[in-house]
Every structure is written in structure tokens, then in C-alpha cells.
Design an enzyme around this catalytic site. Sequence first.
Site, mmCIF file in Angstrom:
data_model
loop_
_atom_site.group_PDB
_atom_site.id
_atom_site.type_symbol
_atom_site.label_atom_id
_atom_site.label_comp_id
_atom_site.label_asym_id
_atom_site.label_seq_id
_atom_site.Cartn_x
_atom_site.Cartn_y
_atom_site.Cartn_z
ATOM 1 N N HIS A 30 68.197 43.903 31.267
ATOM 2 C CA HIS A 30 67.859 43.858 32.692
ATOM 3 C C HIS A 30 68.105 45.176 33.403
ATOM 4 C CE1 HIS A 30 68.523 39.216 32.506
ATOM 5 N NE2 HIS A 30 67.337 39.573 32.061
ATOM 6 N N GLN A 33 32.823 3.744 51.840
ATOM 7 C CA GLN A 33 34.239 3.490 51.597
ATOM 8 C C GLN A 33 34.842 4.412 50.538
ATOM 9 O OE1 GLN A 33 35.704 -0.132 49.491
ATOM 10 N NE2 GLN A 33 36.744 -0.578 51.433
ATOM 11 N N HIS A 40 30.706 17.514 48.513
ATOM 12 C CA HIS A 40 29.541 18.243 48.999
ATOM 13 C C HIS A 40 28.349 18.129 48.052
ATOM 14 C CE1 HIS A 40 32.229 20.216 51.912
ATOM 15 N NE2 HIS A 40 31.121 20.592 52.541
ATOM 16 N N GLY A 41 28.591 17.666 46.845
ATOM 17 C CA GLY A 41 27.493 17.555 45.890
ATOM 18 C C GLY A 41 26.932 18.920 45.526
ATOM 19 N N PHE A 44 46.770 44.596 35.932
ATOM 20 C CA PHE A 44 46.565 43.627 37.014
ATOM 21 C C PHE A 44 47.297 44.062 38.291
ATOM 22 C CE2 PHE A 44 46.691 40.652 33.161
ATOM 23 C CZ PHE A 44 45.348 40.853 32.895
ATOM 24 N N PRO A 59 50.696 44.894 29.926
ATOM 25 C CA PRO A 59 49.879 44.164 28.946
ATOM 26 C C PRO A 59 50.679 43.155 28.124
ATOM 27 C CG PRO A 59 49.240 46.465 28.970
ATOM 28 C CD PRO A 59 50.436 46.357 29.855
ATOM 29 N N GLU A 107 57.616 36.552 48.192
ATOM 30 C CA GLU A 107 56.272 36.622 47.612
ATOM 31 C C GLU A 107 55.744 35.229 47.287
ATOM 32 O OE1 GLU A 107 54.196 38.407 43.506
ATOM 33 O OE2 GLU A 107 56.200 39.035 44.103
#
Length: 396
Positions: free
Chosen positions: A176, A276, A336-337, A156, A128, A239
Site C-alpha cells: 500500500h 392494468q 416505450h416499445g 480508462f 491495464p 466519488e
Amino acid sequence: MIPYTQEHRMLQDSLRDFLNKEVVPNIDRWEKEKTCPAQLFKMMGDQGYIGVNYPSEYGGSEMDFWSAVIVMGELSYINFGGFTGSFYAHTYLPLPLINALGTEKQKQNYLKPALLGDKIAGLAITEPGAGSDVAGLKTKAEDKGDHYLVNGSKTFITNGTIGDFVVLVTRTGPKHDMTLLLVDLASSGITKNPITDKLGWHSSDTSQLFFDNVKVPKENVLGEEHKGFYYLMNNIQEERLLMAVMASYAARFAYDKTLRYVKEREAFGKRLSDLQALRHKIADMATKLEACEAITGTAIREFIENGSAATNRITKAKIYTAETAMEIINDAIQLHGGVGYIEEFGLARVWRDVRLFSIGAGSSEIMREIIGKFEIDGVVHEKLYINSRGGVNLSA
């Protein structure tokens, strides 16, 4: 992007057939249900797709790293970001660490069943109060002689609810000083809290994990005690590199879909591809996509040759593809609108899913800091602590 061999083509063809038969027809249902289909891990394991570049004695095929690129690329191209993310978090986050650092017993108990799809794995880092800042982690493992006693929380965590075990990053000293532990998620003292309301990756299992006096035997220490931070910093390059692959293939999906659409759709008496302004937009998208694929391909080659020493190139590939893929997908929706805005058409899903890539595995802001250290400060990669395919080097 991929220097194809016959073996690569066979892998790609078989995987495409498998995905089109077993996965694609069910994606919309799984997405609506926000379900990570645990059975897919077993199916992927039975077909050998989890262990393509892992040792044969543990269920792998011993192919090169390009095989991993093929698997993650094909998964990303079917627009199923949730499961793709869970598969990635299983196959390429904890398992390289076990492959490089694990004892024979650990590999038999964790790596082999994970490659076969019999166990689902995760990597538990984020907390967190600590995300990209790994050094800020607070989950603590207290040395009790023959075991560690773990207290703290993670959030997560992909595969945290459906998973069988995690590689847990714990603090065992100041700054560390961290240790990696293999933790069975059925252990006493672990509470799981699923996180289901997310912007994207709806078919990915995400969870909070709470550890209350969880007893972990010393035989579950992965690698050397107190070296966990350095193992992670090297392993995270793989990763980030595969995240660049995922972003590139997701952008390719959106581009290919858009190219077909503008060739078929008519407006004002013309095909959209004859207008165009839209032709120029397609040109921009194609150029950005080729740049994504090129920088990722270059980073892969450097990673294969130099391992984590390719950090600078990998970092550039990760940030560029994460942000540029979003631009390509955003343009795809625009071209695609209205249909691009409709959920069932698929572009909304890929837009949501790719948004994570500029956050996960180190945010874009962190990526820029790393690149700045290389380009401005002249930092050179100091130590290669771990090669996920070839063991450990603590003396470099």
C-alpha cells in the site's frame, strides 16, 4: 432528497436555465461527434458551478455538500452522461484531494484554475492490470532526490486527452506504499491514446496514458509521500456517493419521460396508462425510484455528518442505485416499445451511460465485499485520513 434553502433553489434555477440555453440544444450533435466540449468547463467555471462547495479564495462559493448534489443531479437529468461524467471526473475526483492536501502553491497553480474552468483535471488510477484492486497498481515513481521519475501506464482515464493535469497514483514502495503526484499532461515523456469506441459516455473524453521517464518535481507531491493509498480510500467515498446521485437522477429522467408517454400514448382504444399491466409496471418503477432517492439522501446526510466514516451506507447506496437505475431504465424502454429502441428518443443513451455505474468507482462485486465486511465481520472504519473539505488527520 435535498433539504432546500433559498440559496439551493437559486443555484438550481440558475443552473437549469444555463443548461437549457447553452447545453441541451447541442447535446445530440456532441453525442454524434463523440466530442467532449472543452469550452463547457470554462463556461461552467465562469458561472461558478464547478466550485459551488469549494473555498472562496480559490474561486469557490463555499456552499454545503448539497450544492454539489444539485449540480450533479441537474447535469444527470438532462441526459448528457458523457459530459456529466467528465465534469464529475474533473470536479469531484482530483480537486477534493488538492483542496484537502495541497500546499498553497499547489492550490494556486492547480485548484484555482480548475475551479475557474481554465484548466481541466483528471484522476489517474486505473491500469491495464489493476482496476478495482488499487493495491495492484504498478506505475512506479522512483525517488531521484529533488524529483520523481515516473514509468508505467494508466487506462480508462477520464479527461486524459483534453486535460491539463492529473493527480497521478504511483507506487513508491511495496503493497500500500503509494504517493500522489500532480502531473502536467504536457510534460515530456507522456503519450496519450484516446479511447473513443465505448458503449456509453460518448461525449466523455477517455484515454490511455503512458509515462516514459516522466520527471515530476518533489514540490508536486500531494500530501505526504507514501500515504496515497489511504488518501484515495477515504476520498473515494465522495466519488461513490455522487455516482449514486447521478444514477438516481438518470433514473428519474427515464421515469418522468415514461410517465408522460404512457399518459399520452393510446393502444387498443385506451391510453397506455389505463392498462392494468402497465399501471403496475409504473408502480414498480416509482417504488424503486423512491428507494434510490431515499438511500442516497440518507447516505448524503451521514456523509455530511461523519465524512468517510459513512462508508457502509455510501457503499449500499452506490450498489443499489447503480443496479436499480438500470432496472428502471430497462422498464422505461420496454414501456416505450419501438420508440424506446430508437437512438434519437434518448432512452438508449441513458441506458448506455448508466451501465458504467456498476463498474466505475469500484464494481458491484467489490461493493458487496465491502458491505460484507461491515455486516458480517463487524469491521469498523479504522482511520479518517482525509476530509476533502476540512484537511487531513493522520493520527485518528
